[in-house]
Design a protein around this motif. Structure first.
Motif, PDB file in Angstrom:
ATOM      1  N   THR A 223       7.019  -0.811   2.381  1.00  0.00           N
ATOM      2  CA  THR A 223       7.490  -0.016   3.541  1.00  0.00           C
ATOM      3  C   THR A 223       8.064  -0.301   4.679  1.00  0.00           C
ATOM      4  O   THR A 223       9.267   0.508   5.136  1.00  0.00           O
ATOM      5  CB  THR A 223       6.068   0.491   3.675  1.00  0.00           C
ATOM      6  OG1 THR A 223       5.470   1.173   2.461  1.00  0.00           O
ATOM      7  CG2 THR A 223       6.601   2.421   3.787  1.00  0.00           C
ATOM      8  N   GLY A 224       8.082  -1.166   5.470  1.00  0.00           N
ATOM      9  CA  GLY A 224       8.044  -2.130   6.796  1.00  0.00           C
ATOM     10  C   GLY A 224       9.893  -2.632   6.050  1.00  0.00           C
ATOM     11  O   GLY A 224      10.622  -1.778   7.125  1.00  0.00           O
TER      12      GLY A 224
ATOM     13  N   ASP B  20       6.425  -2.070  15.588  1.00  0.00           N
ATOM     14  CA  ASP B  20       5.512  -2.050  14.726  1.00  0.00           C
ATOM     15  C   ASP B  20       6.608  -1.491  13.148  1.00  0.00           C
ATOM     16  O   ASP B  20       6.936  -0.558  13.062  1.00  0.00           O
ATOM     17  CB  ASP B  20       4.591  -1.528  14.841  1.00  0.00           C
ATOM     18  CG  ASP B  20       4.021  -0.972  13.729  1.00  0.00           C
ATOM     19  OD1 ASP B  20       3.760  -1.946  12.304  1.00  0.00           O
ATOM     20  OD2 ASP B  20       2.394  -0.094  13.684  1.00  0.00           O
TER      21      ASP B  20
ATOM     22  N   GLN C  45      10.152   2.039  14.328  1.00  0.00           N
ATOM     23  CA  GLN C  45      11.688   1.170  14.044  1.00  0.00           C
ATOM     24  C   GLN C  45      13.192   1.893  14.363  1.00  0.00           C
ATOM     25  O   GLN C  45      13.830   0.856  14.781  1.00  0.00           O
ATOM     26  CB  GLN C  45      11.764   1.354  12.904  1.00  0.00           C
ATOM     27  CG  GLN C  45      10.429   0.201  11.711  1.00  0.00           C
ATOM     28  CD  GLN C  45      10.734  -0.853  10.527  1.00  0.00           C
ATOM     29  OE1 GLN C  45      12.879  -1.387  10.618  1.00  0.00           O
ATOM     30  NE2 GLN C  45      10.947  -0.984   9.951  1.00  0.00           N
TER      31      GLN C  45
ATOM     32  N   TYR D 113      12.017   0.784   5.517  1.00  0.00           N
ATOM     33  CA  TYR D 113      12.217   1.254   6.921  1.00  0.00           C
ATOM     34  C   TYR D 113      13.288   0.646   7.476  1.00  0.00           C
ATOM     35  O   TYR D 113      14.960   1.553   8.083  1.00  0.00           O
ATOM     36  CB  TYR D 113      11.245   1.409   7.316  1.00  0.00           C
ATOM     37  CG  TYR D 113      10.101   2.181   7.012  1.00  0.00           C
ATOM     38  CD1 TYR D 113      10.165   3.507   6.632  1.00  0.00           C
ATOM     39  CD2 TYR D 113       8.972   1.925   7.993  1.00  0.00           C
ATOM     40  CE1 TYR D 113       9.433   4.593   6.139  1.00  0.00           C
ATOM     41  CE2 TYR D 113       7.647   3.439   7.706  1.00  0.00           C
ATOM     42  CZ  TYR D 113       8.733   4.287   6.657  1.00  0.00           C
ATOM     43  OH  TYR D 113       7.266   4.836   6.830  1.00  0.00           O
TER      44      TYR D 113
ATOM     45  N   LYS E 281      -2.468  -2.990   3.873  1.00  0.00           N
ATOM     46  CA  LYS E 281      -1.483  -3.551   5.164  1.00  0.00           C
ATOM     47  C   LYS E 281      -0.781  -4.436   4.942  1.00  0.00           C
ATOM     48  O   LYS E 281       0.458  -4.104   4.625  1.00  0.00           O
ATOM     49  CB  LYS E 281      -2.494  -4.470   6.027  1.00  0.00           C
ATOM     50  CG  LYS E 281      -2.011  -4.383   7.594  1.00  0.00           C
ATOM     51  CD  LYS E 281      -1.383  -3.284   8.307  1.00  0.00           C
ATOM     52  CE  LYS E 281      -0.376  -3.541  10.079  1.00  0.00           C
ATOM     53  NZ  LYS E 281      -0.855  -2.294  10.416  1.00  0.00           N
TER      54      LYS E 281
ATOM     55  N   THR F 190       5.614  -0.749  10.283  1.00  0.00           N
ATOM     56  CA  THR F 190       4.631   0.185   9.891  1.00  0.00           C
ATOM     57  C   THR F 190       5.125   1.610   9.552  1.00  0.00           C
ATOM     58  O   THR F 190       5.073   2.259   9.820  1.00  0.00           O
ATOM     59  CB  THR F 190       3.629  -0.343   8.943  1.00  0.00           C
ATOM     60  OG1 THR F 190       3.173  -0.124  10.583  1.00  0.00           O
ATOM     61  CG2 THR F 190       3.602  -1.738   8.968  1.00  0.00           C
ATOM     62  N   ASP F 191       5.541   1.857  11.367  1.00  0.00           N
ATOM     63  CA  ASP F 191       5.760   3.115  11.850  1.00  0.00           C
ATOM     64  C   ASP F 191       7.953   3.410  12.370  1.00  0.00           C
ATOM     65  O   ASP F 191       8.441   2.793  12.400  1.00  0.00           O
ATOM     66  CB  ASP F 191       5.474   2.549  13.519  1.00  0.00           C
ATOM     67  CG  ASP F 191       5.479   4.338  14.248  1.00  0.00           C
ATOM     68  OD1 ASP F 191       6.301   4.764  13.897  1.00  0.00           O
ATOM     69  OD2 ASP F 191       4.453   4.553  14.613  1.00  0.00           O
ATOM     70  N   TRP F 192       7.733   4.568  11.077  1.00  0.00           N
ATOM     71  CA  TRP F 192       9.280   5.044  11.648  1.00  0.00           C
ATOM     72  C   TRP F 192       9.679   4.835  12.673  1.00  0.00           C
ATOM     73  O   TRP F 192      10.744   4.610  12.614  1.00  0.00           O
ATOM     74  CB  TRP F 192       9.462   5.842  10.411  1.00  0.00           C
ATOM     75  CG  TRP F 192      10.493   6.828  10.488  1.00  0.00           C
ATOM     76  CD1 TRP F 192      10.321   7.892  11.303  1.00  0.00           C
ATOM     77  CD2 TRP F 192      11.653   6.175   9.919  1.00  0.00           C
ATOM     78  NE1 TRP F 192      12.427   8.603  11.327  1.00  0.00           N
ATOM     79  CE2 TRP F 192      12.740   7.226  10.369  1.00  0.00           C
ATOM     80  CE3 TRP F 192      12.138   5.453   9.258  1.00  0.00           C
ATOM     81  CZ2 TRP F 192      14.057   7.273   9.798  1.00  0.00           C
ATOM     82  CZ3 TRP F 192      13.455   5.643   8.756  1.00  0.00           C
ATOM     83  CH2 TRP F 192      14.557   5.797   8.837  1.00  0.00           C
TER      84      TRP F 192
ATOM     85  N   ASP G 147       2.195  -2.562   2.986  1.00  0.00           N
ATOM     86  CA  ASP G 147       2.484  -1.391   4.299  1.00  0.00           C
ATOM     87  C   ASP G 147       3.668  -2.182   4.982  1.00  0.00           C
ATOM     88  O   ASP G 147       4.596  -1.737   5.175  1.00  0.00           O
ATOM     89  CB  ASP G 147       1.415  -0.975   5.739  1.00  0.00           C
ATOM     90  CG  ASP G 147       0.601  -0.481   5.136  1.00  0.00           C
ATOM     91  OD1 ASP G 147       1.014   0.286   3.594  1.00  0.00           O
ATOM     92  OD2 ASP G 147      -0.642   0.200   5.133  1.00  0.00           O
ATOM     93  N   VAL G 148       3.554  -3.651   5.281  1.00  0.00           N
ATOM     94  CA  VAL G 148       4.150  -4.657   5.713  1.00  0.00           C
ATOM     95  C   VAL G 148       5.673  -4.942   5.497  1.00  0.00           C
ATOM     96  O   VAL G 148       7.114  -4.529   6.041  1.00  0.00           O
ATOM     97  CB  VAL G 148       4.047  -5.464   6.890  1.00  0.00           C
ATOM     98  CG1 VAL G 148       4.940  -6.439   7.705  1.00  0.00           C
ATOM     99  CG2 VAL G 148       2.969  -5.191   7.594  1.00  0.00           C
TER     100      VAL G 148
END
Length: 365
Positions: free
Chosen positions: A153-154, A91, A98, A157, A146, A93-95, A149-150
């Motif tokens: 932010t994604g 995912d 990744q 990351y 969202k 969006t989840d640090w 976020d994707v």
């Protein structure tokens, strides 16, 4: 501070010359590379994975869709015999998700490192940012971000982690525009995936446009500062490509115009991944057209085979320079409008039928 300029400033900010897409490259140059791609389970991301695996690269796919990702890997194993293709649930969006993906990619890599990171994961859906709530509500509801976020932010990351692991790639050397791509396997390359929305506004998708503008800003900043760290950074900006990410509503709004093809996006991305001499360049991929450049520098749509014409789907937008990119945008939009006019009402009707079928659930992979 005076007029002091660090001795290494000119050396640090390096960019290869504009890309002549008529000059051939070899997809086989990806052989032996380990490539980590986010969002590679479907769309043109899956096209990247298939093509690079066919030419001998080890590919690790990080995607949230376990079913599609696992099925794609099994198909590639069966069809190509390349067993160095793996799926890792991620995912973006989840640090921590990744971080775990990068660690697993290094573990799965045949040489214990990562040569290319492709920040491909992205989504498009109905954006309610301009319609926050019912006017009768006591206060507006929290917006769904969202898409940001994707797509933003994604990507940040992925970029941050790429800078950590690319420099730890064993046997790799700092990027060099004078390198020999046919023999250079160990690489340090970050490929960002923007969009035509990085260069021009998308009226009904403010979040998508904002996120893809952010990817362009990230590219422009990194392009100038990555060379001292031995990392080359490039960007692709696909126009509307005929994949499921184009929603039925979007298809209806652009009906009559032409969309790009997955194979042309794959070709453009493969050129950037395979050719280690390309540093800090961007490519736009649109519908394949036959054009001729006029004396004023603008393109006109002409018949295939006309003297002085060129057939292409890949363009260099000069995304590093605002003056150049603004002029390029105007030129490209005029060309796309010419394509729409040439396709006429028959093209519009065909596009609308396809959009309605997709809305009803037909034709989706």
């Amino acid at each position: 501070m005076g007029s002091y300029i660090p001795e290494n400033m000119v050396k640090a900010i390096r960019q290869s010359p504009p890309i002549d897409v008529s000059i051939p490259y070899e997809a086989a140059w990806v052989k032996g590379k380990t490539i980590l791609i986010t969002g590679g389970a479907s769309g043109f991301g899956a096209g990247f994975v298939r093509h690079w695996a066919e030419h001998g690269a080890a590919v690790i796919i990080g995607d949230i869709n376990v079913e599609k990702g696992s099925a794609l890997v099994q198909t590639i194993h069966r069809e190509t015999g390349n067993q160095n293709v793996h799926f890792v649930h991620c995912d973006v969006t989840d640090w921590q998700s990744q971080v775990d993906m990068f660690k697993e990619a290094v573990r799965l890599s045949p040489h214990g490192g990562i040569d290319t990171v492709v920040a491909n994961a992205g989504i498009a859906k109905r954006d309610m940012l301009q319609q926050p709530s019912k006017l009768s509500a006591a206060e507006p509801a929290k917006p769904d971000l969202k898409i940001m976020d994707v797509n933003c932010t994604g990507v940040m990351y992925t970029t941050h982690l790429a800078y950590y692991w690319l420099r730890r790639n064993p046997g790799s050397e700092p990027c060099d525009m004078d390198s020999q791509p046919a023999t250079r396997t160990r690489d340090r390359h970050l490929l960002l995936v923007g969009s035509i929305a990085s260069l021009a506004p998308i009226a009904i998708q403010p979040q998508y446009g904002a996120a893809k503008h952010a990817v362009l800003g990230l590219f422009r900043s990194l392009r100038s500062t990555s060379h001292p760290q031995g990392i080359r950074v490039n960007l692709i900006c696909p126009y509307f490509i005929d994949t499921p990410i184009i929603t039925p509503l979007s298809r209806m709004l652009i009906a009559g115009g032409a969309m790009g093809r997955v194979e042309d996006v794959v070709d453009a991305a493969t050129r950037l991944v395979a050719d280690s001499r390309i540093l800090g360049r961007a490519l736009v991929i649109g519908p394949k057209v036959t054009v001729k450049q006029k004396e004023d520098g603008e393109w006109e749509l002409v018949n295939k085979g006309e003297e002085g014409s060129t057939e292409t789907a890949v363009w260099e937008p000069y995304a590093d320079d605002w003056l150049e990119v603004d002029a390029w945008d105007r030129n490209f939009v005029k060309l796309i409008n010419s394509v729409q006019a040439a396709r006429g009402w028959a093209g519009w009707a065909g596009d609308m039928v396809k959009a309605i079928k997709l809305a009803l659930g037909y034709g989706r992979s």
